[in-house]
Design an enzyme around this catalytic site. Structure first.
Site, PDB file in Angstrom:
ATOM      1  N   ASN B 402      23.500  27.175  11.166  1.00 31.50           N
ATOM      2  CA  ASN B 402      23.201  25.794  10.854  1.00 31.50           C
ATOM      3  C   ASN B 402      24.394  25.087  10.220  1.00 31.50           C
ATOM      4  O   ASN B 402      25.053  24.276  10.864  1.00 31.50           O
ATOM      5  CB  ASN B 402      21.970  25.729   9.948  1.00 31.50           C
ATOM      6  CG  ASN B 402      21.474  24.317   9.747  1.00 31.50           C
ATOM      7  OD1 ASN B 402      22.191  23.353   9.994  1.00 31.50           O
ATOM      8  ND2 ASN B 402      20.241  24.181   9.311  1.00 31.50           N
ATOM      9  N   ASP B 403      24.701  25.433   8.977  1.00 30.67           N
ATOM     10  CA  ASP B 403      25.764  24.720   8.263  1.00 30.67           C
ATOM     11  C   ASP B 403      27.127  24.851   8.941  1.00 30.67           C
ATOM     12  O   ASP B 403      27.938  23.932   8.881  1.00 30.67           O
ATOM     13  CB  ASP B 403      25.853  25.228   6.819  1.00 30.67           C
ATOM     14  CG  ASP B 403      24.543  25.003   6.076  1.00 30.67           C
ATOM     15  OD1 ASP B 403      23.895  23.971   6.342  1.00 30.67           O
ATOM     16  OD2 ASP B 403      24.163  25.851   5.254  1.00 30.67           O
TER      17      ASP B 403
END
Lengths: 103, 476
Positions: B402-403
């Site tokens: 995600n990040d």
């Protein structure tokens, strides 16, 4: 100033050793590929478990009737051993995988 | 022959194995052997101390036997637990385990210092009482305690046992500064002025240091834990070195300094990978400022893709790039991911992996996990190479990351991860994001990528979804 120079003189070898060890530590690590960061941290983690040696000496130094120091030393040795054994074993497990796929 | 001469020789050999071992650990071909070399050296140092150290003979007769029995019992207990824990732990939980072992090493140093203080107080100490020795003992106590509680908290955070926000106080950094000032004051007071009451004040210092370790790690977000563990790792190294000076024990000094120095370098390398400074990680709190982000993702729509469509898209593309994240690891989906990779390769699709330096929970963690699944080395590409390849890829599959694929890091100055190098997956032709839900990532921030026109979401558990993809591709 006098104090500083006499300190330097008395501990010269120790100071040399400290500085060279620091430089060596930096030199050895600085070229490591990112792949190995985790195993390396884990391996270094196991090596500082050498503090266990100090814990053993403390336990030796404690008098047989000094229960507080004896128990502190005992727990310290347990912790230190955990650090050493667990650290090396975990690192070995990680690195085992790197070897397998080389065939 | 004097036994201590032999001990000196053993320590010398051990010191060499530590240096050689570390050096070998930094190359993939020799890493495992390096670890074993260092382990052999450590065994020599510990056994040598046990059998040859002169302090063993400070008391003779029953007292000596009793202490030896205590020692063997402690070694057996610690060894057995350490061994079992190391072999039981799952590969995904490695970072926590390293943190835990590190904390115990710190705890060992702290207890050693408390015991040494007591011994000095009773006139039985090793070093006698000098200002220098006292400062070293207190230094060991402080850093050891910080490493102990700090590492335990880092462990708890990585295991998701505590929520970041639950343990931060208002004006947390001010409280920490006051604590630190108090600790420095106490160290000075005990060394120069406490006299008879030194032991009591020493115990107070011990207590405050333990609290400080907890407070030190508390405000730091879960995503930054690897850096924290690395910092605490070098702290423990420093305590071992300080204890080495107290006992005039060169192996502790050399081993400790090596780890202190290499740990610091490693910390810097990790911070570089995230494009942040150490001060920023340790002082600035992560995630707390996410409200400042200028973008609001609330009213945007996401496009879903069915497993069937995804399988077709993958099978008829020329090149596929897989971006694995921690979600892949928790779902234990490495092996099935490798199966999909092989299947696509056999259908003529070129499959590669893009590994972000901090994918997983620690630098290199993802490489370990993929190696476990026998993914060949040459298929893994690091950030810079991967970004070149991503632009040329037909499809990118983001599995549980995600990040590290968040475009906000590039174009949203208000985002807490702004400036972190990310994998620019949106440069490719198609992006498939596999995720369990729309929940935000470890840094706790929104990800614009999910609303990107090129992005299609494939919801579900990574392992299940990959399994379904494999059977869909097979049936095409």
């Amino acid at each position: 100033m006098e104090v500083f120079f006499s300190f330097l003189h008395d501990n010269l070898l120790l100071i040399y050793l400290l500085i060279f060890s620091i430089l060596l530590g930096i030199e050895v690590i600085s070229k490591v590929p990112a792949v190995l960061h985790t195993p390396l941290m884990s391996g270094a983690n196991a090596i500082h478990g050498v503090v266990l040696v100090g814990a053993i000496i403390v336990l030796f130094n404690a008098r047989a009737d000094d229960y507080l120091s004896l128990s502190l030393g005992f727990i310290a040795v347990v912790f230190g051993t955990l650090n050493v054994v667990g650290g090396f074993a975990v690192t070995d497990r990680m690195l085992e995988m790197f070897k397998k796929k080389k065939k | 022959m004097n036994a201590t001469y032999l001990l000196d020789l053993l320590y010398l050999i051990a010191a060499i194995t530590f240096v050689v071992g570390l050096k070998m650990l930094s190359h993939p071909d020799t890493a495992r052997r390096g670890n074993q070399v260092a382990a052999v050296g450590m065994t020599l140092a510990v056994l040598g101390t046990l059998l040859l150290h002169p302090s063993a003979d400070r008391e003779m007769g029953d007292a000596r036997t009793m202490k030896l029995l205590l020692l063997y019992a402690a070694l057996a207990i610690g060894g057995a637990i350490g061994w079992i824990a190391a072999y039981r732990v799952k590969m995904t939980s490695m970072p926590q385990m390293v943190s835990l072992f590190n904390g115990l090493g710190g705890g060992c140093a702290a207890l050693l210092a408390v015991a040494e203080l007591k011994l000095q107080h009773d006139g039985f100490g090793h070093a006698g009482i000098s200002y220098g020795a006292m400062i070293l003992v207190l230094f060991t106590m402080f850093f050891g305690s910080v490493s102990f509680t700090g590492s335990l908290l880092a462990y708890a955070k990585l295991e998701d046992l505590v929520k970041d926000s639950a343990i931060t106080l208002p004006r947390h950094s001010v409280v920490n500064m006051i604590l630190l000032a108090g600790i420095l004051g106490l160290i000075a007071y005990i060394t120069f002025g406490a006299g008879e009451n030194g032991m009591m004040w020493g115990l107070i210092l011990f207590g405050i240091s333990l609290v400080y370790g907890f407070m030190f790690v508390a405000p730091i977000g879960g995503a930054d834990m690897p850096v924290v563990i690395s910092v605490l790792n070098s702290f423990t190294g420093l305590t071992a070195a300080a204890a080495g000076i107290i006992y005039e024990n060169l192996i502790m000094l050399v081993g400790g300094i090596l780890v202190g120095a290499s740990g610091s370098i490693l910390t810097i390398l990790m911070c570089k990978a995230m494009n942040r400074s150490i001060m920023n990680v340790l002082v600035g709190s992560f995630g707390g400022s996410s409200a400042a982000s200028t973008k609001n993702a609330g009213d945007q729509t996401v496009r879903e893709i069915s497993v069937n469509d995804a399988a077709v898209l993958l099978n008829y593309s020329g090149s596929v790039m897989i971006v694995p994240g921690y979600g892949l690891a928790v779902a234990q989906a490495q092996k099935i991911c490798k199966e999909l990779d092989e299947l696509l390769e056999s259908n003529g699709v070129d499959v590669k992996y893009a590994i972000h330096p901090v994918a997983g929970r620690m630098p290199g963690h993802m490489n370990v996990l993929l190696a476990e699944a026998d993914v060949p080395y040459p298929k893994l590409f690091d950030l810079e190479e991967a970004n070149d390849l991503l632009a040329k890829s037909d499809v990118v599959i983001v599995v549980g990351a995600n990040d590290v694929v968040n475009p906000a890091a590039k174009d949203d100055p208000g985002s807490p991860i702004y400036g972190m190098p990310v994998l620019e997956v949106w440069e490719s032709k198609n992006v498939i994001v596999m995720k369990r839900s729309m929940k935000s990532g470890y840094a706790g921030i929104e990800n614009e990528l999910f609303f990107h026109p090129k992005t299609k979401m494939l919801f579900g558990d990574a392992k299940d979804t990959l399994q379904k993809l494999v059977s869909e591709v097979k049936s095409l």
